[in-house]
Design a protein around this motif. Structure first.
Motif, PDB file in Angstrom:
ATOM      1  N   PRO A  35      -0.277   7.376 -11.253  1.00  0.00           N
ATOM      2  CA  PRO A  35      -0.532   5.984 -10.885  1.00  0.00           C
ATOM      3  C   PRO A  35       0.253   5.001 -11.754  1.00  0.00           C
ATOM      4  O   PRO A  35       0.444   5.226 -12.950  1.00  0.00           O
TER       5      PRO A  35
ATOM      6  N   ILE B 155      -6.545  -0.039  -5.149  1.00  0.00           N
ATOM      7  CA  ILE B 155      -5.164   0.367  -4.872  1.00  0.00           C
ATOM      8  C   ILE B 155      -4.490  -0.738  -4.071  1.00  0.00           C
ATOM      9  O   ILE B 155      -4.999  -1.155  -3.025  1.00  0.00           O
TER      10      ILE B 155
ATOM     11  N   GLU C 286      -4.086  -0.224  -9.149  1.00  0.00           N
ATOM     12  CA  GLU C 286      -3.037   0.781  -9.052  1.00  0.00           C
ATOM     13  C   GLU C 286      -2.028   0.283  -8.028  1.00  0.00           C
ATOM     14  O   GLU C 286      -2.372   0.033  -6.866  1.00  0.00           O
TER      15      GLU C 286
END
Length: 210
Positions: A204, A6, A31
């Motif tokens: 996402p 992320i 993401e």
């Protein structure tokens, strides 16, 4: 939810820009979570309490909260353009230290005491050193763009944009050509997508090279 790393990012932040460009160049899918600086999400602050972007949270929970470390992590996994061959630590330190000092005080004179013109002159000295470096090569470390180019580029772009007419009038033809080539690159265009700011529960946004 995904098992991807992320990346907490802010589109206009130069540190986040260079991290995103390296992730794209390496082919590392993440993401992407675009944040609003005045309303930083708690999930990002839990991962990195200092509250600056970029922040990369790996699937195993490891947190990488420095842009250069994110760049090197991505390129260590895959480096198709051999960017790590152009990882000039001294050049990057000069950019992130003295040049960034002058840039901030030139770009935001109301935030800092002193003469912004002095800081513009100080920044220009750094650009003149880059101009000399580019005499015999199109990029800072050779014939191809590399890590040093991408590490410096977002900050030089900010400096140039502060007074575009003044910058265009300077005797920096090689720096100006170098900057324009990176601004016009497909890589930069891909790194500068405009994601909707992230909120918990959002689907996402996958960020990857194409």
């Amino acid at each position: 939810m995904t098992d991807l790393p992320i990346l907490y990012s802010f589109r206009r932040c130069p540190y986040a820009m260079r991290a995103r460009m390296a992730l794209l160049a390496s082919g590392q899918e993440v993401e992407l979570r675009e944040i609003i600086l005045r309303a930083k999400p708690q999930a990002m602050l839990d991962a990195s309490p200092k509250g600056t972007v970029p922040v990369l949270v790996l699937a195993n929970g490891q947190v990488i909260a420095e842009s250069l470390e994110i760049m090197r992590w991505a390129l260590a996994a895959r480096d198709p353009e051999d960017w790590l061959a152009g990882d000039d630590a001294a050049l990057i330190a000069a950019n992130d230290g003295p040049f960034k000092h002058h840039l901030d005080r030139y770009k935001y004179p109301s935030r800092y005491p002193g003469d912004s013109g002095d800081h513009r002159a100080g920044g220009l000295e750094h650009l003149e050193a880059l101009e000399a470096r580019l005499v015999d090569q199109p990029y800072l470390c050779g014939d191809q763009r590399a890590l040093a180019d991408i590490a410096l580029f977002p900050f030089v772009r900010q400096f140039a944009a502060t007074d575009a007419d003044w910058f265009a009038a300077q005797d920096l033809p090689r720096v100006q050509r170098w900057l324009e080539s990176l601004v016009q690159s497909d890589l930069f265009a891909a790194a500068m997508i405009r994601p909707v700011p992230w909120q918990p529960g959002d689907a996402p946004i996958l960020f990857a090279s194409h």
